[in-house]
Design an enzyme around this catalytic site. Structure first.
Site, short mmCIF file in Angstrom:
data_model
loop_
_atom_site.label_atom_id
_atom_site.label_comp_id
_atom_site.label_asym_id
_atom_site.label_seq_id
_atom_site.Cartn_x
_atom_site.Cartn_y
_atom_site.Cartn_z
N GLU A 196 0.78 -1.23 0.00
CA GLU A 196 0.00 0.00 0.00
C GLU A 196 0.82 1.30 0.00
O GLU A 196 0.76 2.08 0.95
CB GLU A 196 -0.94 0.02 1.21
CG GLU A 196 -1.95 -1.10 1.19
CD GLU A 196 -3.09 -0.92 2.18
OE1 GLU A 196 -2.92 -0.17 3.15
OE2 GLU A 196 -4.15 -1.52 1.96
N GLU A 408 -5.68 -8.09 -0.27
CA GLU A 408 -6.40 -7.75 0.97
C GLU A 408 -7.82 -7.34 0.66
O GLU A 408 -8.08 -6.68 -0.35
CB GLU A 408 -5.76 -6.56 1.68
CG GLU A 408 -4.63 -6.90 2.60
CD GLU A 408 -4.12 -5.69 3.36
OE1 GLU A 408 -4.93 -4.88 3.86
OE2 GLU A 408 -2.89 -5.56 3.45
C1 NOJ Z 1 -4.50 -2.41 4.94
C2 NOJ Z 1 -3.19 -2.61 5.61
O1 NOJ Z 1 -2.30 -3.20 4.71
C3 NOJ Z 1 -3.26 -3.39 6.90
O2 NOJ Z 1 -2.06 -3.23 7.58
C4 NOJ Z 1 -4.45 -2.94 7.71
O3 NOJ Z 1 -4.51 -3.60 8.95
C5 NOJ Z 1 -5.70 -3.20 6.92
N1 NOJ Z 1 -5.66 -2.40 5.71
C6 NOJ Z 1 -6.99 -2.85 7.64
O4 NOJ Z 1 -7.02 -1.48 7.90
#
Ligand code: NOJ
Length: 512
Positions: A196, A408
């Site tokens: 990200e 994710e």
């Molecule tokens: C994206 C992130 O990569 C992760 O670290 C985070 O816990 C999740 N989103 C949920 O917010």
């Protein structure tokens, strides 16, 4: 009805498996609810969020260790000092992954654990052992390790030197990535260089965050944006030239893309420009044929900058060599999808967020949430499943056909919540969109739910839970208990179909 009884490896977790299969509500069991045989299911975590052991052995401080220890109020008094204690409990993690029937597990490597000085002059023996054990343990069970090389865990020493805004970080990161490839590349075939970048660069440079120098008008975000892409590209090229011929793996990065709609049809053009700012800024340089910044972003940053008196563009230009360095450095498209926004111009007198997260100051675009969208605990992430498919369509339309990995996608709740039916419908609704994408001809090969278990959720501390497994953070053993969503997801995986809905699952049970 299927009933199985099994016992966990640790002998501490006798698991009675009790699953009722029935017709799914709202879905008629047609063949298009079936996942292709090559499609893989997984779950994700990251090192700082689960490992704990923050100062065990020779591990050095990360920026999160420093922040949670010095300004605890920002993190609801929580730290990742122990987190899920996965540094100690990794065998139990593998057992859970096996219980779920996952085909892959996505986890990250902690840079300051593996390289305590940040540089490759010292490689931690304990750090190396920990990741070797985890990788070997997964492979023994037939589970593919999908490894993120950097998941927000900047060594504190580099953070103090500007982190991702320092141009030298791309070499420091590339040296670290080379060590990771050489230690684990014989067994890891899917790599995510950086998690990200847009959250790292845009969200971590908003006023809520402690490191917010240069947040005005996106100055720091744009610098970070450039160097994070260069760092990724250097790592990809190292893999390509030094490791690919031996190991034949795939390397890319994972983008958190915010899908955008116009809040009214007349804002379609503004919305498309905003997509280039929010998504294109992290894609165009890598995935487009011409490389570099999206032209519409370059133009608008320069134009708005001139208007407010900047004599130089805030978007650091790419040189010709840099454009060539970054262009084409991917083997797939990694997508983290959570949410969507509606785009409109600001109202007269309305002040636009001075950072570039969840708004675009350079084109005066403001993002809203549709009040009809459902929410989990995290109100920044209203739920809009169709956005997942539309986001992939947008990427494919702009950059051409490629493999997509959904690295994710997750739902947050709070407190003890084992009967998490909302999470079940979240997973079902998003997987339905994945199937529709596949049926439309988008090559999505993997879906990874975030997360395997509750963990340290950054600014939310331990208040926000995304896990398929609930973790008892008040227990020294950090007991993990499957939620109903774990049983549901496991059922989908084993049936390879959405045509599956448990009508009753005993709370401590999971299908094996
Ligand atoms: C994206 C992130 O990569 C992760 O670290 C985070 O816990 C999740 N989103 C949920 O917010």
């Amino acid at each position: 009805m299927l009933i199985f009884v099994t016992e966990s490896v640790s002998k501490m977790w006798p698991v009675v498996i009790l699953v009722w299969l029935s017709a799914p509500f709202g879905l008629s069991c047609t063949p298009d609810l079936q996942f292709p045989s090559w499609f893989k299911f997984g779950a994700s975590t990251s090192s700082y969020q689960i490992e704990g052991a923050w100062n065990v052995s020779d591990k050095a401080e990360s920026k999160w260790d420093r922040l949670t220890h010095t300004i605890p109020e920002t993190f609801k008094q929580a730290t990742g000092d122990v987190a899920c204690d996965s540094y100690r409990l990794w065998r139990r993690d593998i057992e859970m992954i096996e219980e779920l029937g996952l085909q892959f597990y996505r986890f990250s490597i902690s840079w300051p654990r593996l390289l305590p000085s940040g540089f490759p002059n010292i490689i931690s023996e304990d750090g190396k052992r920990y990741y070797n054990n985890l990788i070997d343990g997964l492979l023994e069970k037939g589970i593919e390790p999908v490894v993120t090389i950097y998941h927000f865990e900047m060594p504190e020493i580099f953070q103090e030197l500007g982190g991702w805004t320092n141009p030298l970080i791309s070499d420091w990161y590339a040296d670290y990535a080379r060590v990771v490839f050489s230690l684990f590349g014989d067994r890891v075939k899917t790599w995510i260089t950086i998690n990200e970048p847009s959250i790292e660069c845009d969200y971590f440079h908003t006023s809520e965050m402690p490191y917010n120098a240069g947040l005005e008008h996106g100055v720091a975000s744009y610098m970070c944006n450039k160097y994070v892409l260069i760092a990724h590209a250097k790592a990809w090229r190292i893999y390509d030239t030094e490791f690919r011929h031996k190991y034949n793996g795939k390397v890319s990065f994972s983008n958190h893309l915010l899908w955008l709609y116009p809040s009214s049809p007349e804002y379609e053009e503004l919305t498309e420009i905003s997509r280039e700012f929010i998504s294109g800024r992290y894609c165009h340089a890598v995935y487009s044929k011409e490389g570099g910044w999206p032209p519409v972003v370059e133009e608008n940053v320069a134009k708005f900058g001139r208007k407010i008196g900047y004599t130089r563009t805030r978007l650091p230009p790419f040189t010709k060599e840099e454009i060539e360095l970054v262009r084409g450095t991917y083997d797939y498209f990694g997508l983290n999808y959570y949410t969507t926004r509606l785009v409109r111009p600001s109202y007269p007198g309305e002040s636009v967020n001075p950072s570039v997260f969840f708004s675009v100051i350079d084109v005066d675009a403001v993002f809203d949430i549709d009040p009809d969208w459902r929410n989990g605990l995290n109100k920044l992430l209203p739920i809009h499943p169709i956005g997942l498919r539309q986001q992939m369509e947008w990427v494919q339309k702009h950059y051409g056909e490629m493999e997509f990995i959904i690295s994710e996608n997750g739902y947050s709740s709070t407190g003890s919540n084992l009967n998490d039916y909302e999470r079940i419908s979240f997973i079902k609704d998003h997987l339905e969109q994945v199937l529709m994408s596949i049926n439309e001809g988008i090559n999505v090969t993997k879906y990874s739910y975030w997360g395997l278990m509750d963990d340290f959720e950054w600014l939310d501390g331990y208040r926000s839970n995304f896990g398929l497994y609930e973790v008892d953070f008040s227990d020294v053993n950090r007991t993990r208990t499957p939620r109903k969503s774990a049983a549901y997801y496991s059922g989908v995986i084993r049936n390879r179909s959405l045509c599956y809905e448990p009508t009753h699952i005993d709370i401590n049970t999971i299908e094996i």
